[in-house]
Design an enzyme around this catalytic site. Structure first.
Site, PDB file in Angstrom:
ATOM      1  N   CYS A 109      92.734  18.070  28.367  1.00  0.00           N
ATOM      2  CA  CYS A 109      93.683  16.989  28.026  1.00  0.00           C
ATOM      3  C   CYS A 109      94.733  16.908  29.139  1.00  0.00           C
ATOM      4  O   CYS A 109      94.777  17.766  30.019  1.00  0.00           O
ATOM      5  CB  CYS A 109      94.323  17.283  26.670  1.00  0.00           C
ATOM      6  SG  CYS A 109      95.619  18.547  26.762  1.00  0.00           S
ATOM      7  N   CYS A 156      96.815  20.179  29.592  1.00  0.00           N
ATOM      8  CA  CYS A 156      96.092  21.279  30.243  1.00  0.00           C
ATOM      9  C   CYS A 156      95.772  20.947  31.703  1.00  0.00           C
ATOM     10  O   CYS A 156      95.818  21.833  32.562  1.00  0.00           O
ATOM     11  CB  CYS A 156      94.811  21.589  29.469  1.00  0.00           C
ATOM     12  SG  CYS A 156      95.158  22.245  27.813  1.00  0.00           S
ATOM     13  N   HIS A 190      96.042  25.372  23.360  1.00  0.00           N
ATOM     14  CA  HIS A 190      94.686  25.002  23.771  1.00  0.00           C
ATOM     15  C   HIS A 190      94.082  26.169  24.555  1.00  0.00           C
ATOM     16  O   HIS A 190      94.818  26.937  25.200  1.00  0.00           O
ATOM     17  CB  HIS A 190      94.720  23.748  24.647  1.00  0.00           C
ATOM     18  CG  HIS A 190      95.003  22.481  23.889  1.00  0.00           C
ATOM     19  ND1 HIS A 190      94.857  21.235  24.438  1.00  0.00           N
ATOM     20  CD2 HIS A 190      95.415  22.285  22.609  1.00  0.00           C
ATOM     21  CE1 HIS A 190      95.172  20.317  23.538  1.00  0.00           C
ATOM     22  NE2 HIS A 190      95.522  20.928  22.421  1.00  0.00           N
ATOM     23  N   GLU A 214      92.610  26.341  27.358  1.00  0.00           N
ATOM     24  CA  GLU A 214      92.968  26.386  28.788  1.00  0.00           C
ATOM     25  C   GLU A 214      94.354  26.981  28.996  1.00  0.00           C
ATOM     26  O   GLU A 214      94.585  27.742  29.947  1.00  0.00           O
ATOM     27  CB  GLU A 214      92.955  24.979  29.405  1.00  0.00           C
ATOM     28  CG  GLU A 214      91.639  24.245  29.300  1.00  0.00           C
ATOM     29  CD  GLU A 214      91.599  23.326  28.080  1.00  0.00           C
ATOM     30  OE1 GLU A 214      91.929  23.784  26.960  1.00  0.00           O
ATOM     31  OE2 GLU A 214      91.235  22.162  28.239  1.00  0.00           O
TER      32      GLU A 214
END
Lengths: 156, 156
Positions: free
Chosen positions: B90, B93, B60, B62
């Site tokens: 999420c 993260c 992801h 992040e």
């Protein structure tokens, strides 16, 4: 195989414990993980924590084996794979396990302070969690917990 | 600076939106993130999602910027750093943001289905969460949400 042998911990959790011990010897929090193809018994990846060595707050053992196994398979998901880890995964790792579609999660010691599976946010029980592996806990718990206890006692 | 200019989104969120657009153009879920040293305004890392390209369920935006910024600083924690991301992080993260000790989290669109900050497990509100950044949401929300909506509409 005798009943006695049946009662020993799985060789995969023994590998995870080896990784945990090696991590502790490097000055990492002693947690180890292994990912296995459940159909063939092939070990796809094994690792211990590398947060200190990599200076990477995300380099937990579970994240490292998920990333390595996905790389080995060239797939972003790992259905049919089992993950063995010596400590209850934190919420970050639990969510990564859900994203990776891991079939079965075996873990050793529970982690009331930082766990995210049977403690804290209980990631797999969230209504927004799209995948819940089968969960088996307490495997190799005594040794995993002893490693952690010894490590943190030494640091105090 | 006029009031009108004050109301425009921060240049850092504009960078994150650029990364989100670039990710979408590569066939990734269009989410982008930027980490900034709050004291100097230096951009330490910027990235879009790379889950498909890396075949890595943990890639992801992040996670990528946290890992890159930690590498850039050779530190496993990033106090004094702000993270800008186009979508609510999420749970994976969000927990990584806590581990990294990010000071401020700015996000665009909320994510009722997959978010872990103001939805789902609300990671920073868990009693077991050791660090809670300051949180500013809704920044660049309209554009971030439009990018995602368009992306998922095209995939149907």
């Amino acid at each position: 195989m005798s009943n006695r042998e049946c009662m020993t911990i799985s060789p995969f959790m023994a590998f995870a414990l080896e990784e945990a011990r090696a991590a502790g010897a490097r000055g990492e929090v002693p947690v180890g993980a292994v990912i296995v193809d459940a159909a063939t018994g092939e070990v796809l990846a094994r690792a211990g924590n590398e947060v200190e060595a990599r200076r990477d707050p995300t380099a937990h053992a579970e994240m490292l084996v998920i990333r390595a196994a996905a790389r080995a398979r060239a797939e972003k998901r790992l259905p049919g794979c089992d993950l063995y880890v010596t400590l209850e995964p934190c919420p970050m790792c639990a969510q990564a396990i859900a994203f990776a579609r891991i079939s079965r999660l075996y873990f050793g010691a529970g982690d009331p302070k930082g766990g995210g599976v049977v403690h804290g946010p209980r990631i797999f029980s969230q209504p927004t969690c799209h995948h819940r592996p089968e969960i088996y806990d307490g495997i190799g718990e005594a040794e995993a917990a002893a490693l952690l206890k010894e490590f943190f006692a030494r640091r105090r």
